[in-house]
Write a protein that holds these residues in place. Structure first.
Motif, mmCIF file in Angstrom:
data_model
loop_
_atom_site.group_PDB
_atom_site.id
_atom_site.type_symbol
_atom_site.label_atom_id
_atom_site.label_comp_id
_atom_site.label_asym_id
_atom_site.label_seq_id
_atom_site.Cartn_x
_atom_site.Cartn_y
_atom_site.Cartn_z
ATOM 1 N N LEU A 507 6.685 22.267 -32.558
ATOM 2 C CA LEU A 507 6.452 22.743 -31.192
ATOM 3 C C LEU A 507 7.601 22.281 -30.309
ATOM 4 C CD1 LEU A 507 4.706 23.997 -28.942
ATOM 5 C CD2 LEU A 507 3.515 21.794 -28.756
ATOM 6 N N ASN A 508 8.244 23.240 -29.663
ATOM 7 C CA ASN A 508 9.362 22.936 -28.772
ATOM 8 C C ASN A 508 8.996 23.339 -27.351
ATOM 9 O OD1 ASN A 508 11.772 22.882 -27.290
ATOM 10 N ND2 ASN A 508 13.007 23.359 -29.089
ATOM 11 N N LEU A 532 10.023 17.518 -26.446
ATOM 12 C CA LEU A 532 9.705 17.534 -25.013
ATOM 13 C C LEU A 532 10.929 17.192 -24.185
ATOM 14 C CD1 LEU A 532 6.336 15.566 -25.264
ATOM 15 C CD2 LEU A 532 6.579 18.010 -24.865
ATOM 16 N N SER A 533 12.095 17.263 -24.770
ATOM 17 C CA SER A 533 13.314 16.792 -24.127
ATOM 18 C C SER A 533 13.669 17.609 -22.884
ATOM 19 C CB SER A 533 14.487 16.828 -25.118
ATOM 20 O OG SER A 533 14.722 18.152 -25.567
ATOM 21 N N ARG A 555 11.086 14.161 -29.754
ATOM 22 C CA ARG A 555 12.292 14.200 -28.925
ATOM 23 C C ARG A 555 11.899 14.125 -27.448
ATOM 24 N NH1 ARG A 555 16.537 18.359 -29.667
ATOM 25 N NH2 ARG A 555 17.900 16.590 -29.339
ATOM 26 N N LEU A 556 12.368 13.056 -26.800
ATOM 27 C CA LEU A 556 12.109 12.841 -25.372
ATOM 28 C C LEU A 556 13.416 12.673 -24.607
ATOM 29 C CD1 LEU A 556 9.236 10.242 -25.901
ATOM 30 C CD2 LEU A 556 8.948 12.601 -25.132
ATOM 31 N N CYS A 583 16.726 8.527 -21.128
ATOM 32 C CA CYS A 583 15.438 8.178 -20.501
ATOM 33 C C CYS A 583 15.663 6.971 -19.593
ATOM 34 C CB CYS A 583 14.386 7.888 -21.572
ATOM 35 S SG CYS A 583 13.919 9.329 -22.541
ATOM 36 N N ASN A 584 16.270 7.223 -18.440
ATOM 37 C CA ASN A 584 16.762 6.147 -17.582
ATOM 38 C C ASN A 584 15.667 5.371 -16.865
ATOM 39 O OD1 ASN A 584 19.332 7.000 -18.291
ATOM 40 N ND2 ASN A 584 19.533 8.338 -16.512
#
Length: 695
Positions: A507-508, A532-533, A555-556, A583-584
């Motif tokens: 799932l993208n 989920l990027s 993937r984030l 992911c700051n």
């Protein structure tokens, strides 16, 4: 295709059915016999799939049979995946739950209920497969063995030097150009090496044969030799073939010293033409060993090399490579007529002509091997992870990583020019590519014929891949905007929509501007790949995501608003890749990531402030200890929080991890200049000693 999809599914099912874990739960819960019967059914069907695939092109009935079979096989595969998921959940529960809860879970009553339910389901799906399988008798399918390809040895059937002139269409101009190169004496080298470069199937070998058999060429050269090289590039084997080509006899001895002496006796002082067909090796040293043995010929001797690789041409050629392009439109049509129609005559049916012209337009005007236009930039790593999620990658020997096998698949497709326009990172690793124009055109023509896909999506409850984040098919953008509204409106993705696709493996939802991931995500128990990027508005992930025990890739990357990972992330025991680049806003890692022993990708690891008695436990450097499969990049941030206890860094055991890049970061605002702080930092660095292979 059966070989590419159903055959893979069948092989994967047989492997799963024979796994010790599934056999154990089958024995424990009383359905082991049903597992064996299902294995027999799947094995029987698998043996005829290749024959069925070939025959479906000529039979609507066979095509319908394969469609029914595919549906049943998917259901059976999902059923086995349910059992595997149950095992993974037991592992998590055994690891983290109290003994009383574990005893309840493994109680006799639970085993009986689960065993009866699973036994009935297996029996039903087996009966369905047997019913479909029985129909194969009327089709007369025969058993076939599939050839396993070793990608390290891309050996093809040996070519030969002969071709009849009437068999070659549309290469007169190319033949003339190559002959001019062969007859050119205005060169410094005694032996000139001319590479012919082009994509697979474009006709390099045919052109070489065409030139080799030309009457002028025969008269010009005193000696003509032909060797099919392929891979591996073995000097002794090539020398033996050269001797056999020259003498029409096999060498009596394979001792290298005798072989080189015999080869030089045949070629020294003679004006020769040598064709080395299908060269792959990019090893300059190996090539030089052969070149030395060939250097005794008379000036004007030529070596003609055919290769798909411009790199090979650069290594071997003394002259600029001849880049072989596609046929003209008229010659393409002439060739198509010859292959497709009786006696090579254009059919009288105008509809057939029209269809043929479309095929020629799509497939015959092959471009040069290097072109800059594509439909879409593909991340190679993501592609390989998607292959793994669908079960296309199998390790048949050793404990090799599926990702390494996937990389070999990719390189083989690249060598065959399926992919092109690669991009490399600073260390030379291929990270992006584009699909070849011909393949793009073919995919586009297929996609254009599937006009009803957007309307059918909500009903496709057995779908295994859903890439909403990257529009692929015509109209999909409109479908997303109209039915899901995840772009401009920032409305949440529908729980109903997500939970309706319970068979999903991939799932993208990247770049979809969603603010909240639905809690129903936890119901996708078969999910292997979740992207989920680049959704900057996601701040938290639902706790239910940690129920995805089959998840291999999460993937984030560039979810810049993400504040923390779920507390039970350690329950994702199948996780191999956790993408956290950019992911700051992350402040710390959850406790227990060291339990994810399959993890290979963890680009970012953040150390939070030391916990107080009331705060939740946070990840520490010691949690990296169990992650010995880590590869690629590891960026450790927040090391200032470990300054007071530098000895803890030793427990991370970075020296055991095959990392390529390592980044260590302190917050400059927290820097101290005291002698003790400096000493602690030095000790911290020393204890974070990486593997010696760090790039």
């Amino acid at each position: 295709m059966a070989e590419g999809v159903l055959f893979n599914i069948a092989e994967g099912m047989i492997k799963s059915l024979g796994s010790p874990a599934l056999q154990e739960i089958g024995l424990l819960c009383g359905f082991k016999d049903e597992l064996q019967k299902l294995t027999n059914s799947v094995s029987t069907i698998k043996n005829v799939l290749l024959d069925a695939e070939e025959k479906q092109a000529h039979s609507h009935e066979v095509r319908d049979w394969l469609e029914k079979l595919k549906d049943a096989m998917y259901d059976a595969d999902d059923l086995l995946d349910d059992s595997s998921t149950q095992l993974l959940r037991q592992q998590v529960m055994t690891r983290d739950k109290k003994a009383k809860q574990v005893r309840i879970f493994f109680s006799k009553s639970n085993q009986l209920v689960y065993g009866l339910k699973m036994g009935h389901r297996i029996k039903a799906v087996r009966a369905r497969l047997d019913e479909i399988g029985n129909d194969q008798i009327k089709f007369g399918f025969t058993e076939r063995l599939i050839v396993k390809h070793e990608f390290e040895h891309r050996k093809r059937e040996d070519t030969h030097s002969f071709v009849r002139e009437g068999q070659v269409i549309g290469r007169e101009g190319e033949k003339k150009a190559v002959k001019e190169l062969l007859f050119d004496y205005n060169v410094e080298e005694i032996i000139s090496i001319i590479p012919i470069v082009g994509i697979g199937g474009i006709g390099k070998t045919t052109l070489a044969q065409y030139v080799f058999n030309d009457d002028e060429v025969k008269r010009h050269f005193e000696l003509r030799l032909w060797v099919c090289v392929s891979d591996p590039f073995d000097v002794k084997t090539i020398v033996a073939k050269l001797i056999e080509s020259a003498t029409k006899k096999r060498p009596e001895s394979l001792e290298m010293d005798l072989l080189q002496s015999q080869l030089r006796a045949e070629t020294d002082g003679k004006l020769y033409l040598l064709v080395l067909d299908d060269v792959w090796s990019e090893n300059r040293g190996t090539w030089l060993k052969l070149e030395i043995l060939l250097s005794g010929g008379r000036k004007g001797s030529k070596v003609l090399i055919t290769t798909r690789s411009k790199r090979v041409a650069e290594i071997t050629g003394t002259m600029s490579p001849y880049l072989l392009g596609g046929l003209s439109e008229s010659n393409s049509w002439n060739l198509f007529k010859k292959m497709a129609f009786k006696d090579g005559e254009e059919p009288k049916n105008p509809k057939l002509v029209e269809i043929g012209r479309v095929i020629v337009q799509k497939c015959a005007q092959v471009p040069l091997a290097i072109r800059s236009i594509g439909n879409y930039g593909i991340e190679v790593e993501v592609l390989i992870h998607l292959w793994a999620a669908q079960g296309f990658l199998h390790s048949s020997y050793g404990n090799r990583h599926l990702e390494d096998i996937g990389r070999e698949y990719f390189m083989d497709l690249l060598w065959r020019s399926f992919f092109q326009d690669v991009q490399r990172d600073g260390l030379g690793e291929i990270i992006k590519c584009k699909i070849h124009d011909l393949i793009h055109d073919l995919a586009q023509s297929v996609a254009d014929s599937l006009s009803n896909i957007p309307a059918l999506l909500p009903k496709a409850n057995k779908m295994r891949t859903l890439l909403l984040g990257i529009p692929i098919l015509p109209g999909i953008d409109d479908y997303i905007n109209e039915n899901i509204a995840i772009h401009e409106s920032n409305k949440p993705v529908s729980n109903t929509l997500i939970s309706s696709f319970k068979c999903l493996r991939a799932l993208n939802l990247s770049r979809s501007s969603i603010q909240k991931v639905p809690s129903s995500i936890g119901k996708l128990e078969h999910l292997r790949f979740l992207d989920l990027s680049r959704n900057a508005d996601i701040k938290l992930l639902p706790a239910s995501i940690t129920k995805l025990q089959n998840l291999q890739t999460l993937r984030l990357d560039f979810c810049r608003g993400l504040k923390e990972l779920p507390e039970d992330t350690r329950n994702l025991i199948s996780l191999r890749h956790l993408g956290l680049n950019g992911c700051n806003s992350l402040t710390h890692m959850p406790y227990g990531l060291g339990k994810l022993i399959a993890l290979q990708t963890l680009a970012l690891y953040i150390l939070g402030k030391k916990k107080s008695r009331l705060s939740k436990p946070k990840g520490e450097l010691r949690d990296l200890d169990g992650l010995d499969e880590l590869r690629g990049l590891l960026w450790i941030k927040g090391l200032e929080h470990s300054r007071s206890s530098p000895s803890e860094a030793k427990t991370a055991n970075l020296e055991r991890k095959q990392l390529r890049h390592l980044m260590l970061e302190w917050d400059p605002k927290s820097s101290e200049e005291s002698d003790k702080a400096v000493a602690n930092d030095e000790q911290l660095l020393q204890n974070l000693q990486p593997h010696l292979n760090l790039k």
